[in-house]
Write a protein that holds these residues in place. Structure first.
Motif, mmCIF file in Angstrom:
data_model
loop_
_atom_site.group_PDB
_atom_site.id
_atom_site.type_symbol
_atom_site.label_atom_id
_atom_site.label_comp_id
_atom_site.label_asym_id
_atom_site.label_seq_id
_atom_site.Cartn_x
_atom_site.Cartn_y
_atom_site.Cartn_z
ATOM 1 N N VAL A 20 -4.337 0.462 5.486
ATOM 2 C CA VAL A 20 -3.702 1.739 5.816
ATOM 3 C C VAL A 20 -2.951 2.300 4.608
ATOM 4 O O VAL A 20 -2.037 1.648 4.089
ATOM 5 C CB VAL A 20 -2.735 1.566 7.011
ATOM 6 C CG1 VAL A 20 -2.066 2.880 7.352
ATOM 7 C CG2 VAL A 20 -3.486 1.008 8.213
ATOM 8 N N PRO A 21 -3.311 3.506 4.166
ATOM 9 C CA PRO A 21 -2.614 4.119 3.031
ATOM 10 C C PRO A 21 -1.133 4.363 3.335
ATOM 11 O O PRO A 21 -0.774 4.671 4.468
ATOM 12 C CB PRO A 21 -3.330 5.460 2.845
ATOM 13 C CG PRO A 21 -4.612 5.342 3.577
ATOM 14 C CD PRO A 21 -4.392 4.349 4.664
ATOM 15 N N LEU A 58 -8.869 -8.126 -5.649
ATOM 16 C CA LEU A 58 -9.671 -7.004 -6.123
ATOM 17 C C LEU A 58 -9.567 -5.912 -5.071
ATOM 18 O O LEU A 58 -9.919 -6.122 -3.907
ATOM 19 C CB LEU A 58 -11.127 -7.443 -6.312
ATOM 20 C CG LEU A 58 -12.122 -6.368 -6.743
ATOM 21 C CD1 LEU A 58 -11.731 -5.790 -8.104
ATOM 22 C CD2 LEU A 58 -13.522 -6.941 -6.778
ATOM 23 N N GLU A 59 -9.054 -4.746 -5.475
ATOM 24 C CA GLU A 59 -8.914 -3.619 -4.559
ATOM 25 C C GLU A 59 -9.996 -2.596 -4.878
ATOM 26 O O GLU A 59 -10.129 -2.164 -6.011
ATOM 27 C CB GLU A 59 -7.529 -2.991 -4.696
ATOM 28 C CG GLU A 59 -6.417 -3.934 -4.287
ATOM 29 C CD GLU A 59 -5.029 -3.341 -4.470
ATOM 30 O OE1 GLU A 59 -4.894 -2.307 -5.169
ATOM 31 O OE2 GLU A 59 -4.083 -3.900 -3.911
ATOM 32 N N MET A 82 0.822 -1.185 0.000
ATOM 33 C CA MET A 82 0.000 0.000 0.000
ATOM 34 C C MET A 82 0.873 1.258 0.000
ATOM 35 O O MET A 82 0.369 2.340 0.143
ATOM 36 C CB MET A 82 -0.910 -0.005 1.219
ATOM 37 C CG MET A 82 -1.771 -1.250 1.399
ATOM 38 S SD MET A 82 -2.790 -1.723 0.016
ATOM 39 C CE MET A 82 -3.818 -0.329 -0.187
ATOM 40 N N LYS A 83 2.164 1.071 -0.195
ATOM 41 C CA LYS A 83 3.117 2.181 -0.111
ATOM 42 C C LYS A 83 2.742 3.371 -0.984
ATOM 43 O O LYS A 83 2.826 4.504 -0.552
ATOM 44 C CB LYS A 83 4.515 1.679 -0.482
ATOM 45 C CG LYS A 83 5.570 2.743 -0.416
ATOM 46 C CD LYS A 83 6.922 2.177 -0.767
ATOM 47 C CE LYS A 83 7.968 3.266 -0.748
ATOM 48 N NZ LYS A 83 9.282 2.763 -1.097
ATOM 49 N N ASN A 84 2.330 3.134 -2.215
ATOM 50 C CA ASN A 84 2.024 4.236 -3.127
ATOM 51 C C ASN A 84 0.523 4.477 -3.276
ATOM 52 O O ASN A 84 0.084 5.053 -4.262
ATOM 53 C CB ASN A 84 2.650 3.960 -4.497
ATOM 54 C CG ASN A 84 4.155 3.944 -4.404
ATOM 55 O OD1 ASN A 84 4.755 4.796 -3.776
ATOM 56 N ND2 ASN A 84 4.771 2.946 -5.005
ATOM 57 N N THR A 85 -0.239 4.044 -2.307
ATOM 58 C CA THR A 85 -1.689 4.237 -2.329
ATOM 59 C C THR A 85 -2.040 5.317 -1.318
ATOM 60 O O THR A 85 -1.624 5.254 -0.171
ATOM 61 C CB THR A 85 -2.413 2.925 -1.971
ATOM 62 O OG1 THR A 85 -1.995 1.923 -2.899
ATOM 63 C CG2 THR A 85 -3.913 3.083 -2.043
ATOM 64 N N PHE A 86 -2.815 6.297 -1.740
ATOM 65 C CA PHE A 86 -3.089 7.457 -0.893
ATOM 66 C C PHE A 86 -4.459 7.433 -0.227
ATOM 67 O O PHE A 86 -4.795 8.352 0.510
ATOM 68 C CB PHE A 86 -2.927 8.741 -1.718
ATOM 69 C CG PHE A 86 -1.520 8.915 -2.226
ATOM 70 C CD1 PHE A 86 -0.518 9.357 -1.392
ATOM 71 C CD2 PHE A 86 -1.204 8.586 -3.524
ATOM 72 C CE1 PHE A 86 0.783 9.492 -1.849
ATOM 73 C CE2 PHE A 86 0.095 8.722 -4.003
ATOM 74 C CZ PHE A 86 1.090 9.178 -3.153
ATOM 75 N N ILE A 87 -5.256 6.390 -0.502
ATOM 76 C CA ILE A 87 -6.573 6.264 0.132
ATOM 77 C C ILE A 87 -6.700 4.870 0.730
ATOM 78 O O ILE A 87 -6.066 3.925 0.267
ATOM 79 C CB ILE A 87 -7.720 6.504 -0.872
ATOM 80 C CG1 ILE A 87 -7.674 5.473 -2.010
ATOM 81 C CG2 ILE A 87 -7.690 7.929 -1.421
ATOM 82 C CD1 ILE A 87 -8.875 5.484 -2.926
ATOM 83 N N ALA A 96 3.444 -2.316 5.520
ATOM 84 C CA ALA A 96 3.096 -3.576 6.186
ATOM 85 C C ALA A 96 2.469 -4.535 5.179
ATOM 86 O O ALA A 96 1.700 -4.124 4.311
ATOM 87 C CB ALA A 96 2.129 -3.314 7.336
ATOM 88 N N LEU A 97 2.791 -5.818 5.302
ATOM 89 C CA LEU A 97 2.205 -6.834 4.432
ATOM 90 C C LEU A 97 0.736 -7.044 4.791
ATOM 91 O O LEU A 97 0.364 -7.001 5.959
ATOM 92 C CB LEU A 97 2.954 -8.151 4.576
ATOM 93 C CG LEU A 97 4.410 -8.159 4.113
ATOM 94 C CD1 LEU A 97 5.032 -9.515 4.379
ATOM 95 C CD2 LEU A 97 4.505 -7.808 2.646
#
Length: 69
Positions: free
Chosen positions: A27-28, A44-45, A1-6, A32-33
């Motif tokens: 968590v944006p 599916l995200e 989720m490193k490059n996810t902002f939401i 963490a794995l």
């Protein structure tokens, strides 16, 4: 989720299309794995909260040509 902002819900889907696990409200920007809990063919995200909204339909699987039934 490193490059996810939401925050997202992650739906882990087995090879036969059945849902194995749903990780809700991840968590944006976290490194963490997020474990699937077992072997899966796809993830599916969707926007956080979507899995809870869809739960009222009691979906247990996903239909798509990549999944065998």
């Amino acid at each position: 989720m490193k490059n996810t902002f939401i925050p997202l819900d992650m739906i882990f889907i087995r090879a036969d299309g059945r849902i194995l696990r749903i990780a809700e409200n991840t968590v944006p920007q976290s490194e963490a794995l997020v474990p699937s809990g077992g072997p899966v063919r796809a993830v599916l995200e969707v926007i956080a909260g979507t899995a809870k909204k869809l739960a009222s339909r009691r979906a247990t699987g996903v239909s798509h040509p990549i999944f065998s039934r």
